[in-house]
Enzyme design. Structure first.
Site, PDB file in Angstrom:
ATOM      1  N   LYS A  11       2.547  -2.114  -6.902  1.00 45.90           N
ATOM      2  CA  LYS A  11       1.368  -2.862  -6.541  1.00 45.90           C
ATOM      3  C   LYS A  11       1.764  -4.347  -6.337  1.00 45.90           C
ATOM      4  O   LYS A  11       2.689  -4.808  -6.816  1.00 45.90           O
ATOM      5  CB  LYS A  11       0.206  -2.880  -7.426  1.00 45.90           C
ATOM      6  CG  LYS A  11      -1.005  -3.080  -6.828  1.00 45.90           C
ATOM      7  CD  LYS A  11      -1.626  -2.131  -6.005  1.00 45.90           C
ATOM      8  CE  LYS A  11      -3.053  -2.291  -5.833  1.00 45.90           C
ATOM      9  NZ  LYS A  11      -3.608  -0.941  -5.507  1.00 45.90           N
TER      10      LYS A  11
HETATM   11  N1  GLU Z   1      -4.343   0.413  -2.209  1.00 47.22           N
HETATM   12  C1  GLU Z   1      -4.621   1.879  -2.269  1.00 47.22           C
HETATM   13  C2  GLU Z   1      -4.854   2.269  -3.632  1.00 47.22           C
HETATM   14  O1  GLU Z   1      -4.918   1.536  -4.580  1.00 47.22           O
HETATM   15  C3  GLU Z   1      -3.637   2.524  -1.283  1.00 47.22           C
HETATM   16  C4  GLU Z   1      -2.370   2.530  -1.747  1.00 47.22           C
HETATM   17  C5  GLU Z   1      -1.382   2.961  -0.781  1.00 47.22           C
HETATM   18  O2  GLU Z   1      -1.879   3.590   0.222  1.00 47.22           O
HETATM   19  O3  GLU Z   1      -0.145   3.086  -0.948  1.00 47.22           O
HETATM   20  O4  GLU Z   1      -4.589   3.489  -3.843  1.00 47.22           O
END
Ligand code: GLU
Length: 434
Positions: free
Chosen positions: A120
């Site tokens: 993240k």
């Molecule tokens: N931000 C989204 C999540 O928390 C998607 C992450 C992604 O698609 O890699 O799952």
């Protein structure tokens, strides 16, 4: 969320703090590890991210002034495949939050059995305070700051709170321009959630909300709730909340009340999701929506509904709110929206929780489809995307139910157990280098 298993955290040098989001998330993971009796070294590995990258980079504002921005990328684990997870642009972005969300990515990717690890990132900025040009410069400069820490075979970011398809397009364009000409086009797969015209996937924008709705279709009837005529409330009306509402419309579910940073609104007869989305697009929030009455935050939480869907930020359902919540089921569309004290109160009050790593894994699942399409130079139609997403979500729900039965535990612990089962197996097969 579970109480903190202090021993592993103490060994790793954490100062015990039950209000800390990272310790709460890791507490859940370690609790599941201990429920399954997983090896201690696996617990130690998972309790810390592999890499934590902090970047400071300057960007020129429209006024001519320069501002220094703080960006993060945390790569938690890549035993299952390349790191994967969103980028958040929000004033509250901190290392602790990004680390917590990276752990959740490892868990949800494993639960859905994607060949991807967890990561993240984000920038500490309120994107609404920037012009489009400034936002583009921040996105491009952040991409160059991340440099080789991202890549289509290594770490693949995606949208999250405060980012979307346009920002992903700027990131992909910057990355592609920084890549050697001969491998330029494979560079497009460095991010997912791109606009459909530029390598994005059909169905990605609605994917997280669609995944939540597939989970509700699969699990609510056996919990005694018929989607047809069900009343529900939403915390947050951004991408996820508004898509949940739009996709529940064909089921004749009734959206009774919504709360966000601009206020809380109620209409006993039901709020029209499409009209509310248009209002939010124009006004920046649900406050002032004409076809509903305003209410206070406390009134919102006390309103009787069958289902409550937190679809905003972390730690929203704390002990105080959990005392007021008046529903049968909470479906966590946001990441980690319930604090451990909040969860204890909900449980004591007989309210079931459908855990975040199950409910909101639809976004990353369609991200995985996008990445596959990019790498195979294919483009799937929306029907194919939806069919595959439904299959992944239903299978994940079955895994959680099986784990709940096997370990005689609640759904959250079961979701972590189902995720950890795969991670444990792969660590055993691969061994630990050297
Ligand atoms: N931000 C989204 C999540 O928390 C998607 C992450 C992604 O698609 O890699 O799952």
């Amino acid at each position: 969320m579970a109480d903190l298993p202090e021993n592993v955290l103490t060994e790793l040098g954490f100062r015990y703090d039950p209000s800390d989001l990272y310790q709460q998330v890791i507490g859940d993971v370690l609790h599941a590890c201990q429920t399954m009796d997983l090896p201690r070294h696996l617990q130690l590995i998972l309790a810390q991210p592999k890499n934590e990258i902090i970047m400071h980079f300057p960007v020129q504002l429209d006024s001519g002034e320069y501002k220094l921005f703080k960006g993060y990328r945390v790569q938690h684990n890549n035993i299952l495949g390349p790191y994967k997870g969103g980028l958040r642009f929000h004033a509250g972005v901190s290392l602790d939050h990004v680390k917590s969300l990276a752990v959740l990515m490892t868990m949800k990717n494993s639960l859905v059995r994607l060949p991807l690890g967890g990561a993240k990132g984000g920038v500490q900025v309120d994107p609404r305070s920037l012009s489009q040009d400034e936002l583009m410069r921040v996105s491009r400069r952040f991409t160059s700051a991340m440099g080789d820490n991202i890549g289509p075979d290594y770490d693949i970011p995606a949208p999250d709170v405060g980012t979307g398809a346009q920002i992903m397009a700027w990131i992909a364009d910057t990355y592609v321009n920084m890549s050697p000409a001969t491998t330029r086009w494979t560079g497009q797969a460095v991010v997912t959630g791109k606009p459909v015209e530029f390598g994005g996937s059909q169905g990605r924008e609605k994917a997280t909300g669609q995944g939540v709705v597939y989970i509700l279709e699969e699990l609510l009837p056996e919990m005694g709730i018929d989607l047809n005529g069900m009343t529900y409330s939403l915390v947050g009306y951004g991408n996820v909340g508004s898509w949940v509402a739009r996709l529940l419309t064909p089921h004749q579910s009734v959206l009774k009340c919504v709360i966000d940073h601009t206020g809380a609104i109620i209409n006993e007869k039901g709020i029209d999701p499409v009209k509310l989305a248009a209002h939010v697009d124009e006004m920046g929030g649900v406050g002032g929506y004409e076809a509903a009455d305003e209410m206070t935050e406390d009134e919102f939480y006390k309103t009787r509904v069958d289902l409550m869907v937190p679809a905003a930020l972390e730690q929203m359902i704390d002990a105080r709110k959990a005392e007021m919540v008046n529903c049968k089921v909470v479906a966590e569309a946001a990441n980690a929206p319930t604090t451990p004290p909040g969860e204890r109160i909900l449980k004591d009050r007989g309210i079931s929780i459908l855990p975040a790593i199950l409910c909101n894994s639809g976004g990353v699942t369609v991200s995985y489809f996008e990445w596959r399409q990019n790498r195979q130079a294919e483009s799937w139609d929306e029907e194919t995307v939806d069919k595959n997403l439904r299959r992944h979500m239903y299978a994940a729900a079955q895994r959680v139910k099986l784990a709940a039965h096997r370990y005689e535990c609640d759904m959250r612990t079961a979701a972590y157990c189902a995720a950890l089962d795969q991670i444990d197996k792969v660590y055993k097969i691969r061994g630990i280098f050297p």
